[in-house]
Scaffold this motif. Structure first.
Motif, PDB file in Angstrom:
ATOM      1  N   UNK A   1      -4.471  -0.110  15.711  1.00  0.00           N
ATOM      2  CA  UNK A   1      -3.711   0.313  14.432  1.00  0.00           C
ATOM      3  C   UNK A   1      -4.025   0.511  13.506  1.00  0.00           C
ATOM      4  N   UNK A   2      -3.210   1.189  12.401  1.00  0.00           N
ATOM      5  CA  UNK A   2      -3.761   1.299  11.021  1.00  0.00           C
ATOM      6  C   UNK A   2      -2.415   1.179  10.375  1.00  0.00           C
ATOM      7  N   UNK A   3      -2.330   0.849   8.985  1.00  0.00           N
ATOM      8  CA  UNK A   3      -1.328   0.292   8.085  1.00  0.00           C
ATOM      9  C   UNK A   3      -1.262   1.523   7.035  1.00  0.00           C
ATOM     10  N   UNK A   4      -0.030   2.189   6.708  1.00  0.00           N
ATOM     11  CA  UNK A   4      -0.177   3.003   5.846  1.00  0.00           C
ATOM     12  C   UNK A   4      -0.722   2.822   4.491  1.00  0.00           C
ATOM     13  N   UNK A   5      -0.638   1.596   4.131  1.00  0.00           N
ATOM     14  CA  UNK A   5      -1.166   1.313   2.535  1.00  0.00           C
ATOM     15  C   UNK A   5      -2.473   0.701   2.308  1.00  0.00           C
ATOM     16  N   UNK A   6      -3.162   0.575   3.815  1.00  0.00           N
ATOM     17  CA  UNK A   6      -4.377   0.015   3.648  1.00  0.00           C
ATOM     18  C   UNK A   6      -5.627   0.765   3.261  1.00  0.00           C
TER      19      UNK A   6
ATOM     20  N   UNK B   1      -8.842   2.086  -4.960  1.00  0.00           N
ATOM     21  CA  UNK B   1      -7.772   2.127  -5.885  1.00  0.00           C
ATOM     22  C   UNK B   1      -6.426   2.086  -5.343  1.00  0.00           C
ATOM     23  N   UNK B   2      -6.365   1.562  -3.959  1.00  0.00           N
ATOM     24  CA  UNK B   2      -5.152   1.699  -3.242  1.00  0.00           C
ATOM     25  C   UNK B   2      -4.296   0.306  -3.273  1.00  0.00           C
ATOM     26  N   UNK B   3      -4.741  -0.779  -3.796  1.00  0.00           N
ATOM     27  CA  UNK B   3      -3.999  -1.853  -3.631  1.00  0.00           C
ATOM     28  C   UNK B   3      -3.004  -2.304  -4.707  1.00  0.00           C
ATOM     29  N   UNK B   4      -3.457  -2.069  -6.179  1.00  0.00           N
ATOM     30  CA  UNK B   4      -2.823  -2.230  -7.301  1.00  0.00           C
ATOM     31  C   UNK B   4      -2.262  -1.322  -8.131  1.00  0.00           C
ATOM     32  N   UNK B   5      -2.644   0.062  -7.904  1.00  0.00           N
ATOM     33  CA  UNK B   5      -2.362   1.196  -8.441  1.00  0.00           C
ATOM     34  C   UNK B   5      -2.406   2.298  -7.649  1.00  0.00           C
ATOM     35  N   UNK B   6      -1.340   3.033  -8.400  1.00  0.00           N
ATOM     36  CA  UNK B   6      -1.535   4.345  -7.403  1.00  0.00           C
ATOM     37  C   UNK B   6      -2.670   5.212  -7.603  1.00  0.00           C
ATOM     38  N   UNK B   7      -2.865   5.804  -6.255  1.00  0.00           N
ATOM     39  CA  UNK B   7      -4.191   6.562  -6.175  1.00  0.00           C
ATOM     40  C   UNK B   7      -4.438   7.771  -6.909  1.00  0.00           C
ATOM     41  N   UNK B   8      -3.351   8.363  -7.305  1.00  0.00           N
ATOM     42  CA  UNK B   8      -3.428   9.773  -8.112  1.00  0.00           C
ATOM     43  C   UNK B   8      -2.557   9.897  -9.138  1.00  0.00           C
ATOM     44  N   UNK B   9      -2.748  10.277 -10.183  1.00  0.00           N
ATOM     45  CA  UNK B   9      -1.910  10.482 -11.474  1.00  0.00           C
ATOM     46  C   UNK B   9      -1.098  11.664 -11.045  1.00  0.00           C
TER      47      UNK B   9
ATOM     48  N   UNK C   1       4.415   1.984   8.925  1.00  0.00           N
ATOM     49  CA  UNK C   1       4.490   2.575   7.800  1.00  0.00           C
ATOM     50  C   UNK C   1       5.845   2.150   7.263  1.00  0.00           C
ATOM     51  N   UNK C   2       6.511   1.232   7.673  1.00  0.00           N
ATOM     52  CA  UNK C   2       7.415   0.517   7.171  1.00  0.00           C
ATOM     53  C   UNK C   2       6.873  -0.215   5.818  1.00  0.00           C
ATOM     54  N   UNK C   3       7.513   0.268   4.493  1.00  0.00           N
ATOM     55  CA  UNK C   3       7.214  -0.501   3.329  1.00  0.00           C
ATOM     56  C   UNK C   3       8.190  -1.649   3.062  1.00  0.00           C
ATOM     57  N   UNK C   4       7.589  -2.975   3.394  1.00  0.00           N
ATOM     58  CA  UNK C   4       8.559  -3.956   3.042  1.00  0.00           C
ATOM     59  C   UNK C   4       9.295  -4.126   1.668  1.00  0.00           C
TER      60      UNK C   4
ATOM     61  N   UNK D   1       1.745  -1.084  -3.076  1.00  0.00           N
ATOM     62  CA  UNK D   1       1.235  -1.566  -1.958  1.00  0.00           C
ATOM     63  C   UNK D   1       1.544  -0.768  -0.698  1.00  0.00           C
ATOM     64  N   UNK D   2       2.536  -0.129  -0.700  1.00  0.00           N
ATOM     65  CA  UNK D   2       3.260   0.254   0.722  1.00  0.00           C
ATOM     66  C   UNK D   2       3.091  -0.485   1.774  1.00  0.00           C
ATOM     67  N   UNK D   3       2.474  -0.024   2.956  1.00  0.00           N
ATOM     68  CA  UNK D   3       2.430  -0.884   3.920  1.00  0.00           C
ATOM     69  C   UNK D   3       1.188  -1.737   3.959  1.00  0.00           C
ATOM     70  N   UNK D   4       0.647  -2.578   3.438  1.00  0.00           N
ATOM     71  CA  UNK D   4      -0.468  -3.068   3.180  1.00  0.00           C
ATOM     72  C   UNK D   4      -0.923  -3.912   4.377  1.00  0.00           C
ATOM     73  N   UNK D   5      -2.452  -4.027   4.240  1.00  0.00           N
ATOM     74  CA  UNK D   5      -3.147  -4.934   5.352  1.00  0.00           C
ATOM     75  C   UNK D   5      -2.319  -6.108   5.720  1.00  0.00           C
ATOM     76  N   UNK D   6      -1.986  -6.393   7.036  1.00  0.00           N
ATOM     77  CA  UNK D   6      -1.278  -7.430   7.371  1.00  0.00           C
ATOM     78  C   UNK D   6       0.350  -7.729   7.198  1.00  0.00           C
TER      79      UNK D   6
END
Length: 242
Positions: free
Chosen positions: A28-33, A40-48, A127-130, A146-151
């Motif tokens: 598997x892969x999660x959309x947000x990980x 830059x993926x966990x606490x801030x958006x990757x592209x301005x 890819x479900x964003x909690x 965060x989107x669909x973060x790891x775990x």
């Protein structure tokens, strides 16, 4: 990690050859990980902006950028650039560790089809964003960052969602429905090596496509131009032999 027992061989393919005729696999892969630019993926958006995204991708892809008409192939807006860029990263377009993405999972599935035809090999994108509470928005726990973060899929795998538990997650009806679906897949796979069962959306084996576990679970095909681009991009990093 080679421990001499469960993982006895230094070469990955030797360990796989030892076990794969006996085991069914799910990857598997999660959309947000994964982010195109790691870190830059966990606490801030990757592209301005969309312009920043395209500039980064041109640098990463080189000649492939114009060869595949990337801006037509992967249209983004200022509003969706972060989510869409991380979807592409989950597919395999990123500069980090080339092991953790759907393209590698696809190659592993094809590798297994040649060497363990009687065993199941399944892969998915979660890819479900909690949902998050109002208090969490604009913080490091904001679901839009965060989107669909790891775990994050574990609540759904084990169907452990409960109303107001944890308080930061105001679960919606669709979350409980997805949890019922995913936990059924997992129970079936554990029992039989095949996640499919009565009343569940059909989950095909990995070389044919991947399951996207979202608000409406469905199979997605590998046979698209974006996946062809990513396959070509990753060719120098091939892990599994043809």
């Amino acid at each position: 990690m080679v421990d001499g027992d469960i993982v006895p061989n230094v070469k990955l393919e030797d360990t796989l050859d030892l076990y794969q005729s006996e085991l069914d696999f799910m990857s598997e892969v999660n959309l947000g990980e994964i982010a195109i630019c790691p870190g830059r993926q966990r606490t801030e958006k990757g592209f301005a902006s969309a312009a920043e995204f395209y500039s980064c991708c041109r640098q990463i892809l080189g000649d492939l950028y114009d060869q595949y008409h990337f801006e037509v192939l992967a249209p983004v807006t200022e509003e969706n650039v972060d989510a869409e860029s991380r979807r592409l990263a989950a597919y395999g377009l990123h500069t980090g560790d080339k092991m953790g993405n759907l393209a590698v999972n696809r190659r592993f599935c094809a590798y297994r089809r040649e060497r363990a035809r009687d065993k199941g090999t399944y892969t998915y994108l979660f890819s479900r964003v909690p949902p998050c509470s109002e208090e969490e928005k604009e913080t490091q726990r904001d679901a839009s960052c965060l989107l669909s973060w790891h775990s994050s899929e574990l609540w759904y795998n084990f169907a452990s969602l409960r109303k107001d538990v944890p308080p930061a997650r105001p679960w919606e009806k669709v979350d409980f429905q997805l949890a019922d679906c995913m936990s059924s897949y997992w129970a079936n796979f554990i029992k039989t090596g095949n996640p499919n069962g009565e009343g569940l959306p059909y989950w095909g084996q990995g070389p044919d496509g991947f399951m996207e576990l979202c608000e409406e679970p469905h199979m997605s095909s590998w046979n698209t131009e974006i996946h062809s681009l990513i396959e070509e991009f990753l060719e120098p990093y091939r892990v599994f032999p043809r």
